[in-house]
Write an enzyme that holds these catalytic residues in place. Sequence first.
Site, PDB file in Angstrom:
ATOM      1  N   LEU A  36       1.761  -7.095   6.153  1.00 38.06           N
ATOM      2  CA  LEU A  36       0.807  -8.081   5.652  1.00 38.06           C
ATOM      3  C   LEU A  36       1.231  -8.681   4.319  1.00 38.06           C
ATOM      4  O   LEU A  36       0.847  -9.799   3.988  1.00 38.06           O
ATOM      5  CB  LEU A  36      -0.578  -7.443   5.502  1.00 38.06           C
ATOM      6  CG  LEU A  36      -1.245  -6.964   6.796  1.00 38.06           C
ATOM      7  CD1 LEU A  36      -2.556  -6.261   6.487  1.00 38.06           C
ATOM      8  CD2 LEU A  36      -1.480  -8.127   7.743  1.00 38.06           C
ATOM      9  N   GLY A  37       1.991  -7.943   3.537  1.00 38.46           N
ATOM     10  CA  GLY A  37       2.414  -8.459   2.244  1.00 38.46           C
ATOM     11  C   GLY A  37       2.975  -7.353   1.379  1.00 38.46           C
ATOM     12  O   GLY A  37       3.109  -6.211   1.809  1.00 38.46           O
ATOM     13  N   GLY A  40       3.320  -5.395  -6.641  1.00 36.92           N
ATOM     14  CA  GLY A  40       3.968  -4.533  -7.607  1.00 36.92           C
ATOM     15  C   GLY A  40       3.800  -3.053  -7.318  1.00 36.92           C
ATOM     16  O   GLY A  40       4.599  -2.238  -7.772  1.00 36.92           O
ATOM     17  N   MET A  41       2.759  -2.692  -6.565  1.00 35.92           N
ATOM     18  CA  MET A  41       2.502  -1.285  -6.298  1.00 35.92           C
ATOM     19  C   MET A  41       3.101  -0.810  -4.980  1.00 35.92           C
ATOM     20  O   MET A  41       3.289   0.392  -4.795  1.00 35.92           O
ATOM     21  CB  MET A  41       0.994  -1.026  -6.279  1.00 35.92           C
ATOM     22  CG  MET A  41       0.316  -1.238  -7.615  1.00 35.92           C
ATOM     23  SD  MET A  41       0.883  -0.058  -8.844  1.00 35.92           S
ATOM     24  CE  MET A  41       0.362   1.460  -8.078  1.00 35.92           C
ATOM     25  N   VAL A  44       2.030  -3.551   2.179  1.00 35.41           N
ATOM     26  CA  VAL A  44       0.811  -3.418   2.956  1.00 35.41           C
ATOM     27  C   VAL A  44       1.117  -3.732   4.415  1.00 35.41           C
ATOM     28  O   VAL A  44       1.792  -4.725   4.716  1.00 35.41           O
ATOM     29  CB  VAL A  44      -0.298  -4.353   2.432  1.00 35.41           C
ATOM     30  CG1 VAL A  44      -1.620  -4.050   3.116  1.00 35.41           C
ATOM     31  CG2 VAL A  44      -0.434  -4.226   0.934  1.00 35.41           C
ATOM     32  N   LYS A  58      -1.624   0.604   2.669  1.00 37.73           N
ATOM     33  CA  LYS A  58      -0.717   0.337   1.539  1.00 37.73           C
ATOM     34  C   LYS A  58       0.123   1.571   1.290  1.00 37.73           C
ATOM     35  O   LYS A  58      -0.405   2.662   1.049  1.00 37.73           O
ATOM     36  CB  LYS A  58      -1.499  -0.019   0.273  1.00 37.73           C
ATOM     37  CG  LYS A  58      -0.620  -0.035  -0.986  1.00 37.73           C
ATOM     38  CD  LYS A  58      -1.295  -0.680  -2.171  1.00 37.73           C
ATOM     39  CE  LYS A  58      -1.134  -2.186  -2.133  1.00 37.73           C
ATOM     40  NZ  LYS A  58      -1.641  -2.841  -3.360  1.00 37.73           N
ATOM     41  N   ASP A 152      -8.021  -5.133 -12.614  1.00 38.64           N
ATOM     42  CA  ASP A 152      -7.054  -6.125 -12.131  1.00 38.64           C
ATOM     43  C   ASP A 152      -7.739  -7.098 -11.177  1.00 38.64           C
ATOM     44  O   ASP A 152      -7.225  -7.406 -10.106  1.00 38.64           O
ATOM     45  CB  ASP A 152      -5.883  -5.426 -11.445  1.00 38.64           C
ATOM     46  CG  ASP A 152      -4.673  -6.360 -11.267  1.00 38.64           C
ATOM     47  OD1 ASP A 152      -4.598  -7.371 -11.986  1.00 38.64           O
ATOM     48  OD2 ASP A 152      -3.823  -6.073 -10.411  1.00 38.64           O
TER      49      ASP A 152
END
Length: 654
Positions: A36-37, A40-41, A44, A58, A152
């Site tokens: 999905l994408g 920075g962490m 997903v 994630k 965030d």
Amino acid sequence: MSGQQSGGAAGASTVFQPLEGDDPTTVAGYRLAARLGAGGMGKVYLSYTPGGRPVAIKVIRPEFGEDAEFRRRFAQEVRSAQRVQGLFTAPVIDADAEGTRPWLATAYVPGPSLADAVVAHGALPVETVLLLVAGMAEALQVIHGAGLVHRDLKPSNVLLAADGPRVIDFGIAHAADATSLTGSGVTIGTPSFMAPEQAAGRRVTAATDVFALGQVAVYAATGVPAFGEGTSHGVLYRIVHEDPDLGAVPERLTSLVTRCLAKDPEARPSVAEVIRLCQEANAGTVLRRPEDWLPGAVSADITVRAATPAPAAAPEPAPAPAASATAAPGQGQTPTPPPTAPAGAPAGYAPTAPAGPPAGYSPTAPASVTPPPAGPQTGAPSAPTPPPHPGHAYAPTQGPAPAAYPGTGGYPTTPGFPAQHPHAPYPNAPHPQAAGPGGRPPAPRQGTAKRTLLVGLAAALVFGVGGAATVYVLTKDDDKKASASDNGKPGTQTGSGGVTGASSSPSSDGSGESGSAPSAKPSAKADPKPVTYENINLTRGYHLTFGDEVVRPQDGEDDGYDLSYDSGSYLEAESTGGTMVLLDPGQEGTLEVCRAETRFTQKVNVDKLAPGRQMCVTTGTGHMGLVTVKAFSPEGSPSTYMTLDLTVWRNGAV
């Protein structure tokens, strides 16, 4: 806390990206269907529960998983996030903070992010923005009630579903904050949507999320951030010291966003007051969320994301071999049908152990394997020839497939290890055909030892002559090297961005050759490549040396260092001949700007600095650096430090 991020506002092929070579196929039993994408962490992925509901998983980056403090905070934030059960949040349904790579799973939201929607279709209508802000405020109420601060909140962390917004990724920035990675190039939080107290490194509270909520509202209504765009330090400086640009904000939203964007956290409204302000902007009526609360073009993106792809089917097990490898003459063979998967297995769900062949399996044997001798085969077939090393894949090239093992897809339970030859005298012994009499290795051919001795004597003679010549040259040049000087620095310095060669002894005329005639005019020297070090926490009483391969704070403040944070609360250029220039607010620092500036000083007081300010530093050794102030140590910190970004051009001074 959540982990979902959506792709761009386009077709399903853009939203649901295929898995790549470095992507896992399963995570703790969840079979992955698409990517999905990424952020920075971590990355997903789309998957499904055993009951067929889509979920977003994630997988945290390996660098964070190696940090024990991150794992501790991650587990704590997951426990808190599982208590968040609001209508406008994506609930956390599963997680593992102790695995090889930490991960968490949340409900999948079939809708674009606010960032994607604005980029693709422009600013949203006022009525949509009011419903969006009210829904986000309700989400923050639940998040704050669970003892969390989002930290965030930004357009990419707000998903637009058919029945309202969903706030995601709450708390995950706190899990990463203050780990060892935040001082080595990893930035937590998005500068364009930070609050002033975040930029200054002060305490973060629920009011911090309200400031970010006001920024998100401005972005949704105008299509641009409240404090503009540009470099991170420039945006942070405007957030701390300047007023937001609200000229394009619709009048009905002006009062709401103005109060949310107050510099003083105490002056900002609570999330309950935000909801009341949204109602007042809606002529005092109760906010009702119709089915078409979003513009038609954005609603079409929801339809694309609702058609989620199914994960690839698990590979079928290999068929079982026939009952006998050989049959009596005149008798046929009836092969055993392959086993079938158990009925009722949920679609898209798989156990953690792979059902297919082991990684590295190859249908052909390695080229170095010795084939068995030709000839008629009688009785049971011979065992397949093992590969030359236990780490290689087990790949027979003839004979029937190995017998199926339950639960392993037809492969032995210890794939990748060669079978022991039945006639080998001891484990891992060479094949009998490659051994001499009695299983011993074959004796070397006659004359080999004599030739080896002659070659060795010749090599020793050559080495002795060459070594004597080398010693003579080094001794001869010793006096020349003794005259070279680099202010006590090594002659060769290696940086992460490039390598500078050993310096030769310069002559008075700059030719580089002592006592020789001047050489021809050299060509223009190319600018050195910049080397960047981000998020350096420089503690008071410590210094930086730009020539180090890895620039990091070291203890000491008065010994000829390039840049030190003096205990008197000022930054100082310590090295002989070193200078500093404090650039004007908003002035963009580059190599050309630093070379041209002449407002030299030896020290800059810390009280003159703020997040976003930049300084040019020229060292006595010829290096040039650009220092960008990012934050200061928060109140209550046991040490006093400032967070800096540093760009070094080694030998870049002119």
